[in-house]
Design an enzyme around this catalytic site. Structure first.
Site, PDB file in Angstrom:
ATOM      1  N   ARG A  50       0.832  -1.211   0.000  1.00  0.00           N
ATOM      2  CA  ARG A  50       0.000   0.000   0.000  1.00  0.00           C
ATOM      3  C   ARG A  50       0.864   1.257   0.000  1.00  0.00           C
ATOM      4  O   ARG A  50       0.550   2.243  -0.673  1.00  0.00           O
ATOM      5  CB  ARG A  50      -0.956  -0.010   1.204  1.00  0.00           C
ATOM      6  CG  ARG A  50      -1.977   1.116   1.162  1.00  0.00           C
ATOM      7  CD  ARG A  50      -3.036   0.999   2.237  1.00  0.00           C
ATOM      8  NE  ARG A  50      -2.477   1.137   3.584  1.00  0.00           N
ATOM      9  CZ  ARG A  50      -3.181   0.987   4.700  1.00  0.00           C
ATOM     10  NH1 ARG A  50      -4.471   0.674   4.650  1.00  0.00           N
ATOM     11  NH2 ARG A  50      -2.611   1.131   5.877  1.00  0.00           N
ATOM     12  N   LYS A 149      -2.558   7.050   1.305  1.00  0.00           N
ATOM     13  CA  LYS A 149      -2.269   7.284   2.734  1.00  0.00           C
ATOM     14  C   LYS A 149      -1.140   8.308   2.799  1.00  0.00           C
ATOM     15  O   LYS A 149       0.032   7.960   2.944  1.00  0.00           O
ATOM     16  CB  LYS A 149      -1.912   5.959   3.419  1.00  0.00           C
ATOM     17  CG  LYS A 149      -2.129   5.998   4.919  1.00  0.00           C
ATOM     18  CD  LYS A 149      -2.207   4.619   5.511  1.00  0.00           C
ATOM     19  CE  LYS A 149      -2.038   4.640   7.009  1.00  0.00           C
ATOM     20  NZ  LYS A 149      -3.016   5.458   7.747  1.00  0.00           N
ATOM     21  N   GLU A 182     -15.919   6.709   6.451  1.00  0.00           N
ATOM     22  CA  GLU A 182     -15.102   6.030   7.466  1.00  0.00           C
ATOM     23  C   GLU A 182     -14.998   6.940   8.677  1.00  0.00           C
ATOM     24  O   GLU A 182     -15.508   8.057   8.675  1.00  0.00           O
ATOM     25  CB  GLU A 182     -13.715   5.697   6.909  1.00  0.00           C
ATOM     26  CG  GLU A 182     -12.932   6.892   6.405  1.00  0.00           C
ATOM     27  CD  GLU A 182     -11.579   6.521   5.768  1.00  0.00           C
ATOM     28  OE1 GLU A 182     -11.080   5.422   6.016  1.00  0.00           O
ATOM     29  OE2 GLU A 182     -11.038   7.363   5.040  1.00  0.00           O
TER      30      GLU A 182
HETATM   31  N1  PXG Z   1      -8.945   5.079   7.457  1.00  0.00           N
HETATM   32  C1  PXG Z   1      -8.019   6.019   7.648  1.00  0.00           C
HETATM   33  C2  PXG Z   1      -8.282   7.403   7.204  1.00  0.00           C
HETATM   34  C3  PXG Z   1      -6.811   5.679   8.268  1.00  0.00           C
HETATM   35  O1  PXG Z   1      -5.882   6.609   8.460  1.00  0.00           O
HETATM   36  C4  PXG Z   1      -7.614   3.404   8.504  1.00  0.00           C
HETATM   37  C5  PXG Z   1      -8.766   3.803   7.854  1.00  0.00           C
HETATM   38  C6  PXG Z   1      -7.444   1.978   8.902  1.00  0.00           C
HETATM   39  O2  PXG Z   1      -6.516   1.320   8.042  1.00  0.00           O
HETATM   40  P1  PXG Z   1      -5.581   0.132   8.554  1.00  0.00           P
HETATM   41  O3  PXG Z   1      -4.805  -0.247   7.345  1.00  0.00           O
HETATM   42  O4  PXG Z   1      -4.735   0.674   9.653  1.00  0.00           O
HETATM   43  O5  PXG Z   1      -6.486  -0.950   9.018  1.00  0.00           O
HETATM   44  C7  PXG Z   1      -6.600   4.360   8.712  1.00  0.00           C
HETATM   45  C8  PXG Z   1      -5.330   3.980   9.387  1.00  0.00           C
HETATM   46  C9  PXG Z   1      -2.770   6.983  14.075  1.00  0.00           C
HETATM   47  C10 PXG Z   1      -2.932   5.860  13.132  1.00  0.00           C
HETATM   48  O6  PXG Z   1      -1.629   7.227  14.488  1.00  0.00           O
HETATM   49  C11 PXG Z   1      -3.866   5.918  12.113  1.00  0.00           C
HETATM   50  C12 PXG Z   1      -3.993   4.866  11.239  1.00  0.00           C
HETATM   51  C13 PXG Z   1      -3.226   3.747  11.384  1.00  0.00           C
HETATM   52  C14 PXG Z   1      -2.296   3.690  12.395  1.00  0.00           C
HETATM   53  C15 PXG Z   1      -2.136   4.764  13.275  1.00  0.00           C
HETATM   54  O7  PXG Z   1      -3.769   7.637  14.417  1.00  0.00           O
HETATM   55  N2  PXG Z   1      -4.906   5.002  10.265  1.00  0.00           N
END
Ligand code: PXG
Length: 289
Positions: A50, A149, A182
């Site tokens: 990703r 991301k 989301e």
């Molecule tokens: N939506 C958004 C906008 C994200 O930033 C997810 C969904 C979930 O994706 P994953 O691949 O993690 O299942 C994310 C992920 C933090 C932090 O520090 C944020 C994320 C991941 C790890 C840490 O707030 N966001």
């Protein structure tokens, strides 16, 4: 703590970037948040894949191969003796001139931090989250696509501010059509009967790795799992709602816009999938040692 910085392990106090880095000046870069469980990096290949897709989408040349990146993540965990924790992997555009043009930046900067994270207190997992739907709209895919991301997280930061200002820990973002996209850093699932639904990426959702893992676990457990357009109404009348993300893992939602969801506590499906996820996460991944 030792930080991976462009191929070297550097003490935390010396791990610094230039004020001319476009990651700082413009939020120009990409990142991943990854977890380690029980001495293994969870879904490392998926996170690295990703990352490289996000980088490609913004014309960012990382300067190392995905295999080298995976090795660098493992090396950083090892150097910090991390067995359970949180890995933040960033690639910034690097040092450039003042002015947007990214092609004036010579070299991407690669930073890997291996640390801890606890997003919500344990109590919230037992009692469930209260959320509101937000006025801050999810970026439209034709502008900054939410599937990237990127380091440009102001859309999500503004949404988080709105949620916290409203007195809740998390909020639900809608897309330009008013459909559920989301949460600010998590994906969302709606449960009714034996069916789970989650918004497709074109509704403004990041293709979350936890989301994809949970979809697989739920299918395995005999649930029907669909990507679908979800409205606020669907949240209000759901049996259960839960959020998924690397940091949050799986967390039940018990109230949306003052409507109590299900029985007002994390429901049986959320609890079943959460337990199955923990078992799966502790026994799958790339060995650190
Ligand atoms: N939506 C958004 C906008 C994200 O930033 C997810 C969904 C979930 O994706 P994953 O691949 O993690 O299942 C994310 C992920 C933090 C932090 O520090 C944020 C994320 C991941 C790890 C840490 O707030 N966001």
């Amino acid at each position: 703590m030792k930080i991976y910085l462009n191929g070297e392990m550097v003490p935390e106090a010396e791990a610094k970037v230039s004020v001319f880095d476009h990651g700082l000046l413009y939020g120009d870069g990409v990142f991943e948040g990854i977890r380690a469980y029980n001495g293994r990096v969870f879904k490392l290949d998926e996170h690295v894949e990703r990352l490289y897709m996000s980088a490609k989408a913004i014309c960012l040349e990382i300067g190392m191969s995905p295999a080298e990146m995976s090795r660098a993540v493992v090396q950083t965990c090892k150097a910090n003796e991390l067995r359970d924790g949180y890995i933040r992997l960033l690639v910034t555009r690097g040092v450039g001139t003042l002015g947007l043009n990214p092609y004036h930046c010579k070299e991407a900067q690669v930073i890997i931090i291996a640390a801890d994270i606890q997003l919500y207190p344990k109590k919230l997992y037992e009692e469930g989250l209260t959320v509101v739907t937000l006025g801050t709209m999810r970026n439209v895919p034709e502008a900054v696509n939410p599937r990237i991301k990127s380091l440009n997280y102001l859309n999500n930061v503004l949404a988080k501010i709105e949620a916290v200002n409203a007195g809740v820990a998390e909020g639900i973002m809608l897309n330009a059509h008013g459909h559920v996209a989301e949460a600010t850093g998590e994906n969302i699932f709606v449960v009714r009967g034996r069916t789970l639904r989650t918004p497709p990426p074109w509704c403004g959702a990041l293709e979350g790795i936890t989301r994809n893992t949970v979809m697989g676990i739920a299918r395995e457990a005999g649930y029907e799992v669909k990507e679908d357009v979800i409205n606020r109404y669907d949240l209000y009348v759901a049996d259960e709602v839960f959020l998924t993300g690397t940091a949050a893992e799986i967390v039940g939602v018990v109230q949306v816009d003052r409507r109590t969801i299900g029985g007002g506590q994390p429901g049986p499906v959320t609890r079943e999938l959460s337990a199955a996820f923990s078992t799966y996460a502790c026994s799958n991944g790339t060995d650190i040692e």
